[in-house]
Write a protein that holds these residues in place. Structure first.
Motif, mmCIF file in Angstrom:
data_model
loop_
_atom_site.group_PDB
_atom_site.id
_atom_site.type_symbol
_atom_site.label_atom_id
_atom_site.label_comp_id
_atom_site.label_asym_id
_atom_site.label_seq_id
_atom_site.Cartn_x
_atom_site.Cartn_y
_atom_site.Cartn_z
ATOM 1 N N ARG A 16 0.829 -1.209 0.000
ATOM 2 C CA ARG A 16 0.000 0.000 0.000
ATOM 3 C C ARG A 16 0.861 1.256 0.000
ATOM 4 N NH1 ARG A 16 -2.311 -3.834 3.310
ATOM 5 N NH2 ARG A 16 -4.530 -4.288 2.993
ATOM 6 N N ASN A 17 1.968 1.238 0.732
ATOM 7 C CA ASN A 17 2.852 2.407 0.758
ATOM 8 C C ASN A 17 3.431 2.688 -0.627
ATOM 9 O OD1 ASN A 17 2.580 3.032 3.511
ATOM 10 N ND2 ASN A 17 4.087 1.489 4.050
ATOM 11 N N CYS A 18 3.783 1.633 -1.336
ATOM 12 C CA CYS A 18 4.291 1.798 -2.704
ATOM 13 C C CYS A 18 3.226 2.455 -3.580
ATOM 14 C CB CYS A 18 4.681 0.453 -3.298
ATOM 15 S SG CYS A 18 6.029 -0.399 -2.443
ATOM 16 N N LEU A 19 1.989 1.970 -3.486
ATOM 17 C CA LEU A 19 0.911 2.558 -4.273
ATOM 18 C C LEU A 19 0.747 4.040 -3.961
ATOM 19 C CD1 LEU A 19 -1.788 -0.258 -4.083
ATOM 20 C CD2 LEU A 19 -0.483 0.434 -6.103
ATOM 21 N N GLY A 20 0.848 4.393 -2.684
ATOM 22 C CA GLY A 20 0.750 5.799 -2.294
ATOM 23 C C GLY A 20 1.872 6.636 -2.895
ATOM 24 N N TRP A 61 3.539 5.873 -5.655
ATOM 25 C CA TRP A 61 3.299 5.916 -7.101
ATOM 26 C C TRP A 61 2.218 6.932 -7.434
ATOM 27 C CZ3 TRP A 61 2.869 -0.120 -7.675
ATOM 28 C CH2 TRP A 61 4.127 -0.682 -7.454
ATOM 29 N N TYR A 62 1.207 7.027 -6.582
ATOM 30 C CA TYR A 62 0.129 7.990 -6.791
ATOM 31 C C TYR A 62 0.683 9.411 -6.735
ATOM 32 C CZ TYR A 62 -4.589 9.943 -6.400
ATOM 33 O OH TYR A 62 -5.747 10.636 -6.619
ATOM 34 N N ALA A 63 1.490 9.695 -5.719
ATOM 35 C CA ALA A 63 2.100 11.017 -5.585
ATOM 36 C C ALA A 63 3.052 11.301 -6.749
ATOM 37 C CB ALA A 63 2.831 11.133 -4.244
ATOM 38 N N ALA A 64 3.792 10.297 -7.186
ATOM 39 C CA ALA A 64 4.701 10.475 -8.320
ATOM 40 C C ALA A 64 3.924 10.762 -9.600
ATOM 41 C CB ALA A 64 5.574 9.232 -8.501
ATOM 42 N N HIS A 117 2.216 14.886 -13.675
ATOM 43 C CA HIS A 117 1.157 15.662 -14.319
ATOM 44 C C HIS A 117 1.151 17.123 -13.855
ATOM 45 C CE1 HIS A 117 -0.310 11.661 -15.411
ATOM 46 N NE2 HIS A 117 -0.943 12.284 -16.384
ATOM 47 N N GLY A 118 2.217 17.537 -13.173
ATOM 48 C CA GLY A 118 2.338 18.917 -12.743
ATOM 49 C C GLY A 118 1.441 19.285 -11.576
ATOM 50 N N ILE A 119 1.010 18.285 -10.823
ATOM 51 C CA ILE A 119 0.133 18.512 -9.672
ATOM 52 C C ILE A 119 0.954 18.373 -8.401
ATOM 53 C CG2 ILE A 119 -1.887 17.653 -8.418
ATOM 54 C CD1 ILE A 119 -2.821 16.470 -11.156
ATOM 55 N N GLU A 120 0.921 19.399 -7.562
ATOM 56 C CA GLU A 120 1.616 19.319 -6.283
ATOM 57 C C GLU A 120 0.760 18.535 -5.308
ATOM 58 O OE1 GLU A 120 3.504 22.676 -4.436
ATOM 59 O OE2 GLU A 120 3.621 23.698 -6.377
ATOM 60 N N LEU A 121 1.269 17.418 -4.865
ATOM 61 C CA LEU A 121 0.545 16.554 -3.945
ATOM 62 C C LEU A 121 1.546 16.035 -2.924
ATOM 63 C CD1 LEU A 121 -2.359 15.141 -3.701
ATOM 64 C CD2 LEU A 121 -1.197 13.156 -4.619
ATOM 65 N N ALA A 122 1.271 16.275 -1.679
ATOM 66 C CA ALA A 122 2.161 15.795 -0.620
ATOM 67 C C ALA A 122 2.192 14.269 -0.631
ATOM 68 C CB ALA A 122 1.675 16.294 0.731
ATOM 69 N N PRO A 123 3.352 13.677 -0.370
ATOM 70 C CA PRO A 123 3.430 12.215 -0.328
ATOM 71 C C PRO A 123 2.395 11.608 0.619
ATOM 72 C CG PRO A 123 5.627 13.149 -0.273
ATOM 73 C CD PRO A 123 4.656 14.297 -0.159
ATOM 74 N N GLU A 124 2.142 12.276 1.736
ATOM 75 C CA GLU A 124 1.155 11.764 2.694
ATOM 76 C C GLU A 124 -0.244 11.731 2.081
ATOM 77 O OE1 GLU A 124 -0.173 9.872 5.909
ATOM 78 O OE2 GLU A 124 1.921 10.283 5.478
ATOM 79 N N ARG A 128 -0.629 8.516 0.200
ATOM 80 C CA ARG A 128 -0.902 7.418 1.130
ATOM 81 C C ARG A 128 -2.359 7.432 1.590
ATOM 82 N NH1 ARG A 128 3.685 6.715 5.800
ATOM 83 N NH2 ARG A 128 5.124 5.454 4.595
ATOM 84 N N GLU A 129 -2.853 8.621 1.913
ATOM 85 C CA GLU A 129 -4.243 8.720 2.367
ATOM 86 C C GLU A 129 -5.206 8.264 1.287
ATOM 87 O OE1 GLU A 129 -5.686 12.135 4.476
ATOM 88 O OE2 GLU A 129 -3.786 12.370 5.543
ATOM 89 N N ARG A 130 -4.890 8.534 0.030
ATOM 90 C CA ARG A 130 -5.742 8.071 -1.070
ATOM 91 C C ARG A 130 -5.796 6.547 -1.083
ATOM 92 N NH1 ARG A 130 -9.415 6.554 -3.691
ATOM 93 N NH2 ARG A 130 -9.547 6.652 -5.957
ATOM 94 N N VAL A 131 -4.665 5.914 -0.866
ATOM 95 C CA VAL A 131 -4.597 4.455 -0.904
ATOM 96 C C VAL A 131 -5.216 3.838 0.352
ATOM 97 C CG1 VAL A 131 -3.005 2.491 -0.903
ATOM 98 C CG2 VAL A 131 -2.632 4.414 -2.463
ATOM 99 N N TYR A 132 -4.897 4.383 1.511
ATOM 100 C CA TYR A 132 -5.386 3.817 2.766
ATOM 101 C C TYR A 132 -6.821 4.234 3.090
ATOM 102 C CZ TYR A 132 -0.761 2.063 4.046
ATOM 103 O OH TYR A 132 0.414 1.365 4.090
ATOM 104 N N GLY A 133 -7.279 5.336 2.501
ATOM 105 C CA GLY A 133 -8.621 5.831 2.808
ATOM 106 C C GLY A 133 -8.690 6.523 4.155
ATOM 107 N N MET A 134 -7.548 6.821 4.715
ATOM 108 C CA MET A 134 -7.445 7.473 6.021
ATOM 109 C C MET A 134 -5.982 7.850 6.230
ATOM 110 S SD MET A 134 -7.561 4.118 8.559
ATOM 111 C CE MET A 134 -9.030 3.470 7.797
ATOM 112 N N PRO A 135 -5.682 8.677 7.208
ATOM 113 C CA PRO A 135 -4.267 8.947 7.496
ATOM 114 C C PRO A 135 -3.521 7.647 7.813
ATOM 115 C CG PRO A 135 -5.660 10.528 8.626
ATOM 116 C CD PRO A 135 -6.573 9.468 8.059
ATOM 117 N N TYR A 136 -2.305 7.558 7.317
ATOM 118 C CA TYR A 136 -1.517 6.337 7.489
ATOM 119 C C TYR A 136 -1.349 5.985 8.963
ATOM 120 C CZ TYR A 136 2.488 3.172 7.489
ATOM 121 O OH TYR A 136 3.317 2.113 7.707
#
Length: 102
Positions: A45-49, A51-54, A59-66, A69-77
């Motif tokens: 799951r951490n890898c997916l998070g 990869w999502y941030a990468a 795509h030129g979108i600023e997204l914090a690595p955390e 992770r929240e997108r993948v976990y559905g909650m704060p890690y």
């Protein structure tokens, strides 16, 4: 029809739907530990998070690595780790070490 024969927009839609289904599957199977995923598949799951941030960055979108992770976990890690992560067993640690030494 093959995937590569589809228009790019349809490929993206199918890829996105598949990713959402993967996240739902992981969410429904919280008993599957990240170390088990790493042992069997070489990612978790951490890898997916990450990869999502990468992908966001690509795509030129600023997204914090955390946020990835929240997108993948559905909650704060930290919440997921507290509520669902079990300590690694000696067997899991041995298997993870064997995988790392391949």
């Amino acid at each position: 029809m093959r995937h590569e024969d589809l228009p790019a927009a349809e490929q993206d839609a199918l890829d996105a739907a598949t990713f959402r289904r993967l996240l739902a599957h992981l969410d429904a199977n919280r008993d599957v530990q990240n170390i088990d995923l790493m042992i069997l598949a070489g990612f978790c799951r951490n890898c997916l998070g990450k990869w999502y941030a990468a992908a966001a960055e690509e795509h030129g979108i600023e997204l914090a690595p955390e946020a990835g992770r929240e997108r993948v976990y559905g909650m704060p890690y930290a919440d997921w780790k507290r509520d669902f992560q079990a300590p690694a067993t000696p067997e899991q640690l041995t298997a993870m070490g064997a995988r790392a030494n391949r």
